[in-house]
Design a protein around this motif. Structure first.
Motif, PDB file in Angstrom:
ATOM      1  N   ASN A  88       1.908  25.195  -1.987  1.00 17.51           N
ATOM      2  CA  ASN A  88       3.052  25.017  -2.873  1.00 17.51           C
ATOM      3  C   ASN A  88       4.338  25.303  -2.104  1.00 17.51           C
ATOM      4  OD1 ASN A  88       4.565  24.525  -5.140  1.00 17.51           O
ATOM      5  ND2 ASN A  88       4.194  26.544  -6.059  1.00 17.51           N
ATOM      6  N   ASN A  89       4.693  24.373  -1.243  1.00 17.35           N
ATOM      7  CA  ASN A  89       5.864  24.537  -0.391  1.00 17.35           C
ATOM      8  C   ASN A  89       6.683  23.248  -0.456  1.00 17.35           C
ATOM      9  OD1 ASN A  89       7.467  24.287   2.140  1.00 17.35           O
ATOM     10  ND2 ASN A  89       6.565  26.297   2.594  1.00 17.35           N
ATOM     11  N   ARG A  90       7.979  23.381  -0.697  1.00 12.50           N
ATOM     12  CA  ARG A  90       8.805  22.194  -0.875  1.00 12.50           C
ATOM     13  C   ARG A  90       8.870  21.325   0.374  1.00 12.50           C
ATOM     14  NH1 ARG A  90      14.736  24.366  -2.098  1.00 12.50           N
ATOM     15  NH2 ARG A  90      13.486  25.554  -3.590  1.00 12.50           N
ATOM     16  N   PHE A  91       8.592  21.891   1.548  1.00 15.62           N
ATOM     17  CA  PHE A  91       8.616  21.093   2.770  1.00 15.62           C
ATOM     18  C   PHE A  91       7.284  20.383   3.013  1.00 15.62           C
ATOM     19  CE2 PHE A  91      11.772  24.458   3.440  1.00 15.62           C
ATOM     20  CZ  PHE A  91      12.899  23.665   3.657  1.00 15.62           C
ATOM     21  N   VAL A  92       6.239  20.804   2.314  1.00 14.88           N
ATOM     22  CA  VAL A  92       4.928  20.161   2.426  1.00 14.88           C
ATOM     23  C   VAL A  92       4.748  19.112   1.340  1.00 14.88           C
ATOM     24  CG1 VAL A  92       2.431  20.527   2.354  1.00 14.88           C
ATOM     25  CG2 VAL A  92       3.918  22.186   3.507  1.00 14.88           C
ATOM     26  N   LYS A  93       5.284  19.385   0.171  1.00 12.66           N
ATOM     27  CA  LYS A  93       5.136  18.479  -0.966  1.00 12.66           C
ATOM     28  C   LYS A  93       6.112  17.291  -0.854  1.00 12.66           C
ATOM     29  CE  LYS A  93       4.996  20.483  -4.962  1.00 12.66           C
ATOM     30  NZ  LYS A  93       5.354  21.368  -6.096  1.00 12.66           N
ATOM     31  N   GLY A  94       5.709  16.182  -1.478  1.00 13.72           N
ATOM     32  CA  GLY A  94       6.634  15.058  -1.632  1.00 13.72           C
ATOM     33  C   GLY A  94       6.638  14.032  -0.522  1.00 13.72           C
ATOM     34  N   ILE A 122      15.454  20.443  -5.177  1.00 13.64           N
ATOM     35  CA  ILE A 122      16.281  21.622  -4.899  1.00 13.64           C
ATOM     36  C   ILE A 122      16.305  22.517  -6.121  1.00 13.64           C
ATOM     37  CG2 ILE A 122      18.549  22.413  -4.142  1.00 13.64           C
ATOM     38  CD1 ILE A 122      17.003  20.718  -2.089  1.00 13.64           C
ATOM     39  N   THR A 123      16.606  21.908  -7.253  1.00 13.33           N
ATOM     40  CA  THR A 123      16.518  22.603  -8.545  1.00 13.33           C
ATOM     41  C   THR A 123      15.846  21.638  -9.507  1.00 13.33           C
ATOM     42  OG1 THR A 123      18.641  21.780  -9.389  1.00 13.33           O
ATOM     43  CG2 THR A 123      18.701  23.776  -8.032  1.00 13.33           C
ATOM     44  N   GLU A 124      15.766  22.053 -10.783  1.00  9.15           N
ATOM     45  CA  GLU A 124      15.152  21.170 -11.763  1.00  9.15           C
ATOM     46  C   GLU A 124      15.947  19.890 -11.938  1.00  9.15           C
ATOM     47  OE1 GLU A 124      14.617  23.165 -15.430  1.00  9.15           O
ATOM     48  OE2 GLU A 124      13.056  24.516 -14.695  1.00  9.15           O
ATOM     49  N   ARG A 125      17.259  19.924 -11.665  1.00 11.41           N
ATOM     50  CA  ARG A 125      18.115  18.770 -11.917  1.00 11.41           C
ATOM     51  C   ARG A 125      18.637  18.108 -10.642  1.00 11.41           C
ATOM     52  NH1 ARG A 125      22.502  20.175 -16.376  1.00 11.41           N
ATOM     53  NH2 ARG A 125      22.731  17.910 -16.162  1.00 11.41           N
ATOM     54  N   VAL A 126      18.374  18.671  -9.508  1.00  8.67           N
ATOM     55  CA  VAL A 126      18.892  18.141  -8.247  1.00  8.67           C
ATOM     56  C   VAL A 126      17.739  17.926  -7.272  1.00  8.67           C
ATOM     57  CG1 VAL A 126      20.462  18.515  -6.304  1.00  8.67           C
ATOM     58  CG2 VAL A 126      21.107  19.313  -8.592  1.00  8.67           C
ATOM     59  N   GLY A 127      17.734  16.760  -6.651  1.00 15.13           N
ATOM     60  CA  GLY A 127      16.712  16.464  -5.665  1.00 15.13           C
ATOM     61  C   GLY A 127      17.279  15.636  -4.524  1.00 15.13           C
ATOM     62  N   ILE A 128      16.563  15.632  -3.402  1.00 14.12           N
ATOM     63  CA  ILE A 128      16.976  14.885  -2.225  1.00 14.12           C
ATOM     64  C   ILE A 128      15.818  13.989  -1.793  1.00 14.12           C
ATOM     65  CG2 ILE A 128      17.655  15.017   0.200  1.00 14.12           C
ATOM     66  CD1 ILE A 128      18.988  17.654  -0.374  1.00 14.12           C
ATOM     67  N   GLU A 129      16.153  12.733  -1.470  1.00 15.19           N
ATOM     68  CA  GLU A 129      15.156  11.817  -0.924  1.00 15.19           C
ATOM     69  C   GLU A 129      15.594  11.376   0.473  1.00 15.19           C
ATOM     70  OE1 GLU A 129      12.967   7.500  -1.706  1.00 15.19           O
ATOM     71  OE2 GLU A 129      14.752   8.049  -2.850  1.00 15.19           O
ATOM     72  N   PHE A 130      14.705  11.581   1.437  1.00 17.39           N
ATOM     73  CA  PHE A 130      14.920  11.131   2.801  1.00 17.39           C
ATOM     74  C   PHE A 130      13.936  10.007   3.085  1.00 17.39           C
ATOM     75  CE2 PHE A 130      13.343  11.226   7.179  1.00 17.39           C
ATOM     76  CZ  PHE A 130      14.522  10.947   7.869  1.00 17.39           C
ATOM     77  N   ARG A 131      14.437   8.897   3.699  1.00 21.35           N
ATOM     78  CA  ARG A 131      13.574   7.756   4.005  1.00 21.35           C
ATOM     79  C   ARG A 131      13.781   7.306   5.443  1.00 21.35           C
ATOM     80  NH1 ARG A 131      11.240   5.051  -0.199  1.00 21.35           N
ATOM     81  NH2 ARG A 131      10.957   3.242   1.174  1.00 21.35           N
ATOM     82  N   VAL A 146       0.857  -1.190   0.000  1.00 25.37           N
ATOM     83  CA  VAL A 146       0.000   0.000   0.000  1.00 25.37           C
ATOM     84  C   VAL A 146       0.889   1.233   0.000  1.00 25.37           C
ATOM     85  CG1 VAL A 146      -1.816   1.267   1.208  1.00 25.37           C
ATOM     86  CG2 VAL A 146      -1.784  -1.242   1.280  1.00 25.37           C
ATOM     87  N   VAL A 147       0.586   2.182  -0.884  1.00 22.46           N
ATOM     88  CA  VAL A 147       1.333   3.446  -0.956  1.00 22.46           C
ATOM     89  C   VAL A 147       0.336   4.593  -0.846  1.00 22.46           C
ATOM     90  CG1 VAL A 147       2.858   4.900  -2.324  1.00 22.46           C
ATOM     91  CG2 VAL A 147       3.107   2.407  -2.420  1.00 22.46           C
ATOM     92  N   TYR A 148       0.626   5.543   0.051  1.00 26.39           N
ATOM     93  CA  TYR A 148      -0.239   6.716   0.228  1.00 26.39           C
ATOM     94  C   TYR A 148       0.601   7.975   0.084  1.00 26.39           C
ATOM     95  CZ  TYR A 148      -3.388  10.112   2.348  1.00 26.39           C
ATOM     96  OH  TYR A 148      -4.178  11.211   2.574  1.00 26.39           O
ATOM     97  N   ASP A 149       0.246   8.793  -0.897  1.00 24.47           N
ATOM     98  CA  ASP A 149       0.895  10.094  -1.090  1.00 24.47           C
ATOM     99  C   ASP A 149       0.102  11.145  -0.322  1.00 24.47           C
ATOM    100  OD1 ASP A 149       3.026   9.386  -2.873  1.00 24.47           O
ATOM    101  OD2 ASP A 149       1.516   9.047  -4.420  1.00 24.47           O
ATOM    102  N   PHE A 150       0.773  11.814   0.626  1.00 20.06           N
ATOM    103  CA  PHE A 150       0.082  12.794   1.450  1.00 20.06           C
ATOM    104  C   PHE A 150      -0.365  14.000   0.618  1.00 20.06           C
ATOM    105  CE2 PHE A 150       2.469  10.432   4.586  1.00 20.06           C
ATOM    106  CZ  PHE A 150       1.569  10.346   5.640  1.00 20.06           C
ATOM    107  N   PRO A 151      -1.536  14.531   0.903  1.00 18.76           N
ATOM    108  CA  PRO A 151      -2.016  15.705   0.143  1.00 18.76           C
ATOM    109  C   PRO A 151      -1.266  16.971   0.559  1.00 18.76           C
ATOM    110  CG  PRO A 151      -3.556  15.175   1.907  1.00 18.76           C
ATOM    111  CD  PRO A 151      -2.519  14.079   1.907  1.00 18.76           C
ATOM    112  N   THR A 152      -1.240  17.930  -0.327  1.00 19.76           N
ATOM    113  CA  THR A 152      -0.631  19.240  -0.026  1.00 19.76           C
ATOM    114  C   THR A 152      -1.690  20.286   0.272  1.00 19.76           C
ATOM    115  OG1 THR A 152      -0.638  19.906  -2.349  1.00 19.76           O
ATOM    116  CG2 THR A 152       1.285  18.700  -1.549  1.00 19.76           C
ATOM    117  N   PHE A 153      -2.969  19.968  -0.037  1.00 20.52           N
ATOM    118  CA  PHE A 153      -4.087  20.897   0.180  1.00 20.52           C
ATOM    119  C   PHE A 153      -3.826  22.241  -0.495  1.00 20.52           C
ATOM    120  CE2 PHE A 153      -4.052  18.072   3.919  1.00 20.52           C
ATOM    121  CZ  PHE A 153      -5.263  17.436   3.711  1.00 20.52           C
ATOM    122  N   GLY A 154      -3.138  22.151  -1.666  1.00 19.95           N
ATOM    123  CA  GLY A 154      -2.911  23.353  -2.452  1.00 19.95           C
ATOM    124  C   GLY A 154      -1.727  24.185  -2.016  1.00 19.95           C
TER     125      GLY A 154
END
Length: 874
Positions: free
Chosen positions: A700-706, A819-828, A690-698
């Motif tokens: 647009n903040n990088r700490f809320v999204k993802g 972080i940018t269009e070409r750089v991202g960070i994944e924390f698990r 089961v996978v659940y993607d949390f909502p952002t409720f609109g």
């Protein structure tokens, strides 16, 4: 003062390198390549599961490389060719890691094997640390051993090169594919299993302090092998779109699996049909056509006495491996939401690895010495003092007739209660402690030869066939509504000519009328040579008749009143109740029981399953989140004769106990009794993700999204298991029936199979056996439902019990941040076994291990583990 830390921390390191190159050489030509490298050394202070005391740890050095290069050339929109080149390299090695074994100083001289002043015959052939390591000491009764295992210096190196080409041609409604593949394998091994000294079956600590042991083992000769073989595959396949809603797939594949050869011909085989006299088996030993001298006369003279095969592999090629396949996909309704799929095909399995693992330690290139005399008092320091490694190996069987030294034979000690032994042709007259052998009543002088350690030979059937699998399936898939799919599928598999290792040397029950007369005659001759202490042989037309009540055939009180064996058991050697030695009752005199095996393609399997799946994606929207799941349930049954890879040696933790792949269980003349649930059979298995993607409720903040949460759930039935006694043996001396009634020794102990099984007790049922105690980990099944088959093959089936079911739940929380269009960070944040469920392993099922029999002492899987990870993508 010298100090040595006995246990050091274990560690494991793995370094990996991955790279990929893509090059568009031209509009119609694309080149790509992938390279992978992994280096994963390890350092293990516990050299085997039973090894609790050792100044030497195991260092593992493992590496593998792989290279794949692909060239795709488009000749036209309907004609495409792909060429691939591959290279794979795997190197594994194990070695005892300690300066005490290799430094030529006072410390080394103090702690290596020479400190015991024990001559190791293997040092004549191998002057490395294999032969001079600290001796391994193994106790008989408890799960305990000292010093490095018997496979402490293994080395393996595999190099495989492959060429592959596929041509794709589109013609109207059909797409054709034609291809070929060639693989060349180089497989180099060095497996000195027991070239270091092993002291086995230590009875107690007092015996250890006295510097004595029950049995001393070593091997000597050549263990280095360089195997070479190649494979060729050809195929033709097509996809044919008959109508808009029906597609047919069909084709055929041809497989040729080359039989391995050794570049110097350094392995042996055994052809039973070449043996005309089972008392003289030397005519059955075969070497490859390219067998070359080694420079050691003990081996080279034995090569000369062996039969040269017609090929470098000693077995026949199987060139009849055609594999047709057919499948279809049908969408009966215009909506396209309902799909029916099915297929049937043949698939072949290359047997080369099993061949290599079987023949690696055979005569005439390797010889094992086992010293057991004087009984229970073999001195550590002089265990091999009477063994001459320079004596030609073949003389173990033949002796030296010109010098009056007899070959391998059955002898009898003096007196009416004398016992039978097998003596070899080595000609020695003293035991390990220097004392004289017992007196031979035929000559009045000490017996010639050691108490024989028969050949633990691994033979391969020269008519070995390629195993093949037939697979078929039929399934339906239906889209209930958008993003919700359910599927039901039936899958069946039938295995034919599967590999199976059989006992090569069948042991006979002397009471069985089908026992060959030559077996009785062996004992008659030994009896007469000993002076006929119970009177002359009877008159009679057969050796059986002549020897009854004289050479064999005395009362056995283990059997109930009314049983003929109570008054005359032909397996009993004398009035004292001694039993005729099992190896002397084997058909081939000189081959070990059960560790002389024959790798055959005689097994089969069948598998049926119903597989149900459902998957759904709900409401995927960045503002409102989304949920997806996949769930699968399988109801299945797998039945076979043997589940594990055959022909392998005993595990290093239990050198006297075969592993489940060593040899087929039970009676080698009734293999159908082994048919039962596969070792890996799981009647029920359920898993879900089961996978659940949390909502952002609109927002647009990088700490809320993802943010995303996922879980994995698995529940499955327990694995089947058998109850057995590993290599049971009824003592040949002074039994008086007690060993027959013992559950541990009586379960097959008259025949010493690899796995002897007990009987169900009179009146007991399988349900009674499955009854657990108040605490299942202390009594997982009911041992009171078992009984001794009085030395025979028991009636309890294979894998009639099943272990505890298992369950596991994992959670994961992940955060992806751009972080940018070409750089991202994944924390698990991962939590494995989040509820800390305890999944129990199978209970102790070996009757020889009385301390753990019926109890669960281990778990499978780990406890709750959390891990945090951070990954940067760019």
């Amino acid at each position: 003062m010298l100090q040595e830390r006995i246990v050091q921390p274990a560690n494991f390191t793995q370094d990996q390198v991955n790279s990929r190159v893509d090059w568009q050489i031209a509009n119609n030509n694309r080149l790509s390549g992938v390279f992978f490298f992994a280096d994963f050394p390890g350092f293990d202070p516990f050299t085997s599961p039973t090894n609790l005391a050792s100044p030497a740890t195991i260092r593992r050095a493992d590496q593998n490389y792989s290279v794949a290069i692909s060239d795709v050339h488009t000749f036209s929109p309907t004609l495409i060719n792909e060429f691939r080149f591959g290279y794979f390299r795997l190197r594994n090695s194990r070695a005892l890691d300690t300066p005490l074994l290799v430094q030529p100083d006072e410390i080394a001289r103090t702690f290596n094997a020479s400190s015991l002043q024990a001559f190791n015959p293997s040092s004549i052939f191998d002057s490395g640390t294999n032969s001079f390591r600290l001796p391994r000491i193994v106790t008989r009764a408890s799960n305990f051993s000292i010093n490095g295992p018997n496979d402490a210096f293994n080395k393996r190196l595999q190099n495989t090169y492959s060429l592959f080409d596929t041509l794709t041609w589109v013609k109207g409604d059909q797409t054709f594919r034609f291809g070929a593949e060639f693989k060349r394998h180089f497989f180099d091994t060095d497996l000195p299993e027991e070239q270091g000294v092993e002291f086995e079956k230590l009875e107690n600590f007092t015996q250890f302090l006295a510097g004595r042991v029950t049995e001393a083992d070593t091997q000597y000769g050549f263990t280095q092998k360089n195997f070479r073989f190649f494979d060729v595959s050809l195929f033709a396949a097509a996809d044919w779109r008959l109508t808009n809603n029906f597609t047919l797939n069909y084709g055929v594949r041809y497989e040729y699996f080359g039989t391995p050869s050794e570049k110097r011909g350094r392995f042996g085989n055994f052809y039973p049909d070449l043996v005309t006299d089972p008392n003289n088996i030397i005519t059955g030993f075969v070497v490859p056509s390219n067998a070359k001298p080694t420079g050691f006369a003990a081996i080279d003279t034995s090569i000369d006495r062996s039969v040269r095969a017609n090929s470098r592999s000693t077995i026949n090629d199987d060139r009849n491996n055609f594999a047709p396949r057919i499948g279809f996909a049908w969408t009966p309704f215009d909506s396209g939401r309902f799909v029916v799929r099915g297929g049937y095909g043949f698939f072949y399995d290359r047997p080369s690895a099993a061949f290599i693992n079987t023949v690696f330690s055979n005569y005439p290139f390797l010889r094992e010495i086992e010293v057991t005399a004087p009984a229970g008092n073999v001195p550590f320091t002089t265990a091999f003092s009477q063994q001459d490694p320079n004596r030609p190996f073949f003389q173990f069987l033949t002796g030296i007739p010109a010098q009056g030294i007899p070959g391998l034979r059955v002898v009898r000690t003096a007196g009416a209660t004398g016992s039978y032994q097998i003596r070899d042709g080595t000609g020695v007259t003293r035991q390990a402690d220097g004392s004289l052998n017992p007196i031979d009543p035929a000559t009045g002088q000490p017996f010639f030869g050691n108490v024989a350690e028969t050949f633990e030979f691994r033979a391969v059937d020269r008519r070995l066939r390629t195993p093949y699998i037939q697979q078929w399936n039929l399934g339906v898939q239906y889209e209930l509504r958008k993003n919700w799919i359910v599927e039901a599928r039936y899958i069946g598999t039938k295995g034919t000519k599967l590999l199976q290792a059989l006992i090569l040397n069948t042991v006979f029950d002397m009471n069985d009328p089908s026992t060959p007369d030559l077996i009785y005659e062996r004992f008659n001759r030994a009896y007469v040579a000993a002076g006929s202490p119970n009177g002359p042989l009877n008159p009679g037309a057969t050796a059986r008749e002549r020897g009854m009540g004289r050479a064999f055939g005395f009362p056995n009180v283990a059997f109930p009143v009314g049983d003929p064996r109570r008054t005359m058991d032909l397996n009993v050697a004398n009035a004292a109740g001694s039993v005729l030695p099992f190896e002397a009752r084997g058909f081939y005199l000189g081959l070990n029981i059960p560790e002389a095996i024959l790798l055959t393609s005689s097994a089969s399997s069948i598998y049926h399953s119903l597989q149900l799946t459902t998957q759904q994606r709900l409401g995927f929207n960045e503002s409102y989140g989304g949920l997806s799941y996949f769930a699968a349930y399988t109801w299945s049954k797998s039945i076979d004769n043997m589940s594990a890879d055959p022909g392998s040696t005993a595990g290093n933790a239990r050198p006297d106990a075969p592993n489940v792949g060593f040899v087929a269980q039970g009676d080698p003349r009734n293999l159908r009794a082994n048919r039962g649930p596969s070792d890996f059979d799981r009647t029920h298995r359920f898993s879900a993700t089961v996978v659940y993607d949390f909502p952002t409720f609109g927002v647009n903040n990088r700490f809320v999204k993802g943010w995303a949460f996922s879980t994995f759930i698995q529940v499955q039935s327990g694995a089947p298991f058998s109850i057995f006694s590993s290599e049971p043996e009824i003592s040949s001396v002074g039994t008086n029936g007690a060993n027959f009634t013992s559950l541990r020794l009586g379960s097959g102990g008259l025949f010493r199979p690899g796995f002897g099984r007990p009987n169900l007790a009179p009146g007991a049922t399988i349900s009674d056996l499955r009854r657990r105690g108040p605490e299942p980990t202390e009594q997982f099944f009911n041992p009171a439902a078992l009984a001794s088959p009085l030395g025979g093959y028991g009636n309890l089936g294979r894998n009639v019990l099943r272990g505890p079911f298992q369950k596991r739940v994992d959670f994961s929380l992940a955060k992806n941040t751009s972080i940018t269009e070409r750089v991202g960070i994944e924390f698990r944040w991962d939590i494995f076994n989040v509820f800390n469920n305890v999944n129990f392993a199978l209970p102790g099922n070996d009757l020889q291990d009385s301390g753990d029999f019926g109890t669960i002492t281990n778990t499978v899987g780990g406890p709750r583990i959390m891990q945090f990870s951070l990954k940067v993508r760019f």
